[in-house]
Design a protein around this motif. Sequence first.
Motif, PDB file in Angstrom:
ATOM      1  N   ASP A  87       0.855  -1.183   0.000  1.00 40.17           N
ATOM      2  CA  ASP A  87       0.000   0.000   0.000  1.00 40.17           C
ATOM      3  C   ASP A  87       0.894   1.237   0.000  1.00 40.17           C
ATOM      4  O   ASP A  87       1.818   1.334   0.805  1.00 40.17           O
ATOM      5  N   ASP A 134      -0.500   4.380   0.152  1.00 41.71           N
ATOM      6  CA  ASP A 134      -1.213   5.477   0.796  1.00 41.71           C
ATOM      7  C   ASP A 134      -0.466   5.890   2.059  1.00 41.71           C
ATOM      8  O   ASP A 134       0.202   5.082   2.698  1.00 41.71           O
ATOM      9  N   SER A 164      -5.703  10.638   5.511  1.00 42.57           N
ATOM     10  CA  SER A 164      -4.790   9.937   4.608  1.00 42.57           C
ATOM     11  C   SER A 164      -4.704  10.662   3.269  1.00 42.57           C
ATOM     12  O   SER A 164      -5.629  11.372   2.868  1.00 42.57           O
ATOM     13  N   THR A 199      -2.590  10.183  -0.855  1.00 43.47           N
ATOM     14  CA  THR A 199      -1.891   9.255  -1.742  1.00 43.47           C
ATOM     15  C   THR A 199      -0.389   9.448  -1.591  1.00 43.47           C
ATOM     16  O   THR A 199       0.070  10.404  -0.962  1.00 43.47           O
ATOM     17  N   ILE A 227      -7.127  11.610   0.351  1.00 45.57           N
ATOM     18  CA  ILE A 227      -7.983  10.429   0.224  1.00 45.57           C
ATOM     19  C   ILE A 227      -9.120  10.512   1.240  1.00 45.57           C
ATOM     20  O   ILE A 227     -10.275  10.327   0.899  1.00 45.57           O
TER      21      ILE A 227
END
Length: 166
Positions: free
Chosen positions: A8, A10, A66, A68, A74
Motif C-alpha cells: 500500500d 497510501d 490519509s 496518496t 484520500i
Amino acid sequence: MISGKVFDTDKFVWLQARQVYVFSKFSVIYRKELPEQCAQWLNLAKLGADFLAKHAKDKNGHFYFSVTRSGKPITQPFSVFSDYFSALAFAWYSVASGEEWAKKLALDTYDLIQKKKSNPKGQYNKIYPGTRTFSALNVPMINLNVLSEFSEAFGMTDGSIDTVKF
C-alpha cells in the motif's frame, strides 16, 4: 507469509507525523552521541515535514487522515489525531532543524485543535442526533501528551507553558 513487497502506498497522516516526530526527537536526543546517524534522521524528518506541510492539510489547516503517495487527499480530516500528531511532529522538527516555520505550524495547529475541543470531529461526528453525549478520555490524554512534549521541546519546564496561548 510476509514477502517484503509494498502492499500500500497510501500515507496515513497521523503515522507519517509520528515518523517525523520520532526522527526529529532522536536527532535532538542523540546529537552528541551519534552525530552521523542524527544527520540521517534529520534528513528523513525533513522529507516528512516538507511533505506534510505541502500536501497533508486542507484549506483550513486541518490535517487529512490519509493522502496518496503523491499527496492527493484520500480521507477528510475527520480525526483530530492527525492534527495532534502533526503538531508534535512540527514542534520537534523545529527544535531539530531550527526551522521557525515548523514551530509556527506546530503552535498554529495546536490553536486550531483548541478551537474545536468541544466537538473534535466537527462535521464528521458520528453521534446520532438527539442522543446522549459521549465522553471519552482519548482527547484529554493526547492533549496532555502534546502539552508535555511542547513544554520539553520549547524549553518551558518552569511552568511558563501558558504563555504560548495554551
